[in-house]
Design an enzyme around this catalytic site. Structure first.
Site, PDB file in Angstrom:
ATOM      1  N   TYR A  29       0.827  -1.208   0.000  1.00  0.00           N
ATOM      2  CA  TYR A  29       0.000   0.000   0.000  1.00  0.00           C
ATOM      3  C   TYR A  29       0.865   1.264   0.000  1.00  0.00           C
ATOM      4  O   TYR A  29       0.564   2.232  -0.702  1.00  0.00           O
ATOM      5  CB  TYR A  29      -0.932  -0.006   1.217  1.00  0.00           C
ATOM      6  CG  TYR A  29      -1.718   1.267   1.357  1.00  0.00           C
ATOM      7  CD1 TYR A  29      -2.788   1.539   0.522  1.00  0.00           C
ATOM      8  CD2 TYR A  29      -1.377   2.213   2.326  1.00  0.00           C
ATOM      9  CE1 TYR A  29      -3.503   2.720   0.637  1.00  0.00           C
ATOM     10  CE2 TYR A  29      -2.085   3.396   2.448  1.00  0.00           C
ATOM     11  CZ  TYR A  29      -3.148   3.650   1.601  1.00  0.00           C
ATOM     12  OH  TYR A  29      -3.843   4.813   1.714  1.00  0.00           O
ATOM     13  N   GLU A  30       1.936   1.237   0.786  1.00  0.00           N
ATOM     14  CA  GLU A  30       2.801   2.408   0.897  1.00  0.00           C
ATOM     15  C   GLU A  30       3.855   2.481  -0.209  1.00  0.00           C
ATOM     16  O   GLU A  30       4.705   3.364  -0.198  1.00  0.00           O
ATOM     17  CB  GLU A  30       3.473   2.431   2.275  1.00  0.00           C
ATOM     18  CG  GLU A  30       2.482   2.659   3.390  1.00  0.00           C
ATOM     19  CD  GLU A  30       3.115   2.729   4.769  1.00  0.00           C
ATOM     20  OE1 GLU A  30       4.276   2.252   4.947  1.00  0.00           O
ATOM     21  OE2 GLU A  30       2.459   3.252   5.680  1.00  0.00           O
ATOM     22  N   GLU A  87       3.591   2.168  15.532  1.00  0.00           N
ATOM     23  CA  GLU A  87       4.464   1.949  14.373  1.00  0.00           C
ATOM     24  C   GLU A  87       3.652   1.696  13.109  1.00  0.00           C
ATOM     25  O   GLU A  87       3.945   2.251  12.062  1.00  0.00           O
ATOM     26  CB  GLU A  87       5.402   0.766  14.644  1.00  0.00           C
ATOM     27  CG  GLU A  87       6.291   0.390  13.486  1.00  0.00           C
ATOM     28  CD  GLU A  87       7.315   1.465  13.124  1.00  0.00           C
ATOM     29  OE1 GLU A  87       7.800   1.436  11.975  1.00  0.00           O
ATOM     30  OE2 GLU A  87       7.641   2.307  13.961  1.00  0.00           O
ATOM     31  N   TYR A  90      -3.038  -0.816  10.040  1.00  0.00           N
ATOM     32  CA  TYR A  90      -3.438  -1.167   8.679  1.00  0.00           C
ATOM     33  C   TYR A  90      -4.742  -1.947   8.719  1.00  0.00           C
ATOM     34  O   TYR A  90      -4.909  -2.864   9.521  1.00  0.00           O
ATOM     35  CB  TYR A  90      -2.348  -2.017   8.009  1.00  0.00           C
ATOM     36  CG  TYR A  90      -2.662  -2.374   6.583  1.00  0.00           C
ATOM     37  CD1 TYR A  90      -2.555  -1.432   5.566  1.00  0.00           C
ATOM     38  CD2 TYR A  90      -3.068  -3.655   6.243  1.00  0.00           C
ATOM     39  CE1 TYR A  90      -2.848  -1.763   4.252  1.00  0.00           C
ATOM     40  CE2 TYR A  90      -3.349  -3.997   4.923  1.00  0.00           C
ATOM     41  CZ  TYR A  90      -3.239  -3.040   3.943  1.00  0.00           C
ATOM     42  OH  TYR A  90      -3.522  -3.367   2.637  1.00  0.00           O
ATOM     43  N   VAL A  91      -5.641  -1.540   7.846  1.00  0.00           N
ATOM     44  CA  VAL A  91      -6.901  -2.250   7.631  1.00  0.00           C
ATOM     45  C   VAL A  91      -6.915  -2.678   6.172  1.00  0.00           C
ATOM     46  O   VAL A  91      -6.660  -1.860   5.273  1.00  0.00           O
ATOM     47  CB  VAL A  91      -8.122  -1.350   7.938  1.00  0.00           C
ATOM     48  CG1 VAL A  91      -9.420  -2.093   7.635  1.00  0.00           C
ATOM     49  CG2 VAL A  91      -8.087  -0.866   9.382  1.00  0.00           C
ATOM     50  N   GLY A  99     -15.216   1.617  10.084  1.00  0.00           N
ATOM     51  CA  GLY A  99     -14.882   2.013  11.452  1.00  0.00           C
ATOM     52  C   GLY A  99     -13.822   1.155  12.112  1.00  0.00           C
ATOM     53  O   GLY A  99     -13.512   1.344  13.286  1.00  0.00           O
ATOM     54  N   GLY A 101     -10.470   0.902  11.401  1.00  0.00           N
ATOM     55  CA  GLY A 101      -9.249   1.659  11.687  1.00  0.00           C
ATOM     56  C   GLY A 101      -9.426   2.523  12.921  1.00  0.00           C
ATOM     57  O   GLY A 101      -8.542   2.595  13.785  1.00  0.00           O
ATOM     58  N   TYR A 135      -6.894  11.130  10.744  1.00  0.00           N
ATOM     59  CA  TYR A 135      -6.239  11.427  12.024  1.00  0.00           C
ATOM     60  C   TYR A 135      -6.648  12.798  12.550  1.00  0.00           C
ATOM     61  O   TYR A 135      -6.873  12.965  13.747  1.00  0.00           O
ATOM     62  CB  TYR A 135      -4.723  11.349  11.881  1.00  0.00           C
ATOM     63  CG  TYR A 135      -4.217   9.971  11.503  1.00  0.00           C
ATOM     64  CD1 TYR A 135      -4.822   8.807  11.971  1.00  0.00           C
ATOM     65  CD2 TYR A 135      -3.122   9.824  10.658  1.00  0.00           C
ATOM     66  CE1 TYR A 135      -4.354   7.548  11.627  1.00  0.00           C
ATOM     67  CE2 TYR A 135      -2.644   8.564  10.306  1.00  0.00           C
ATOM     68  CZ  TYR A 135      -3.263   7.444  10.796  1.00  0.00           C
ATOM     69  OH  TYR A 135      -2.801   6.200  10.462  1.00  0.00           O
TER      70      TYR A 135
END
Length: 163
Positions: A29-30, A87, A90-91, A99, A101, A135
């Site tokens: 994903y990243e 750290e 992840y979902v 909901g 995450g 966030y």
């Protein structure tokens, strides 16, 4: 948001293959898969060995693992108190916007509060606008004035040898 169907539990050594699969999914994903060198043996020792200071949560819907979180304590000299550093959170994509995450993050926040931590912190990639928005809606502050500094691999070995 339906979080009633998410159950959260501490991971165990038997969950190492699952944890590694989450690590790989997160790295994909990243766009950082090329950096993953962790193995099941390494994770088993680092997460569940006698000297581990890291904890892992798993979120399940029924028997299906859909989310994970990895966290550990750090310390703030300014506050004179330990903190909790998230750290990874992840979902899996097919379970987002339900909901989960939020439930995982709140679970770790409650752990920080129960342990009387002075801070609860984590990092977010600057391109991850959905996560940043998420966030911020929870009251988190994005600290733009701070830059993460990292030394790893050969550079760490070289730094450790300097006099």
């Amino acid at each position: 948001m339906n979080t009633q169907t998410l159950s959260i539990r501490q991971a165990t050594r038997a969950d190492v293959p699952l944890v590694l699969s989450f690590v790989r999914d997160l790295a994909d994903y990243e766009k950082l898969s090329h950096l993953v060198v962790a193995t099941e043996a390494v994770l088993a020792e680092e997460l569940f060995g006698a000297n581990s200071h890291t904890e892992v949560l798993l979120g399940h819907v029924g028997t299906e693992a859909v989310a994970f979180a990895v966290y550990f304590h750090n310390f703030s000299t300014f506050l004179g108190r330990k903190g909790l550093y998230l750290e990874d959170l992840y979902v899996r994509p097919e379970h987002r916007r339900r909901g989960f995450g939020r439930a995982m993050l709140l679970h770790v926040a409650r752990i920080a509060a129960e342990r009387k931590c002075g801070r609860f912190e984590w990092s977010v990639l600057d391109w991850n606008e959905p996560a940043i928005f998420f966030y911020e809606t929870l009251g988190a502050t994005i600290m733009h004035e701070w830059k993460l500094v990292r030394v790893t691999g050969e550079a760490l070995a070289k730094l450790a040898q300097m006099k």
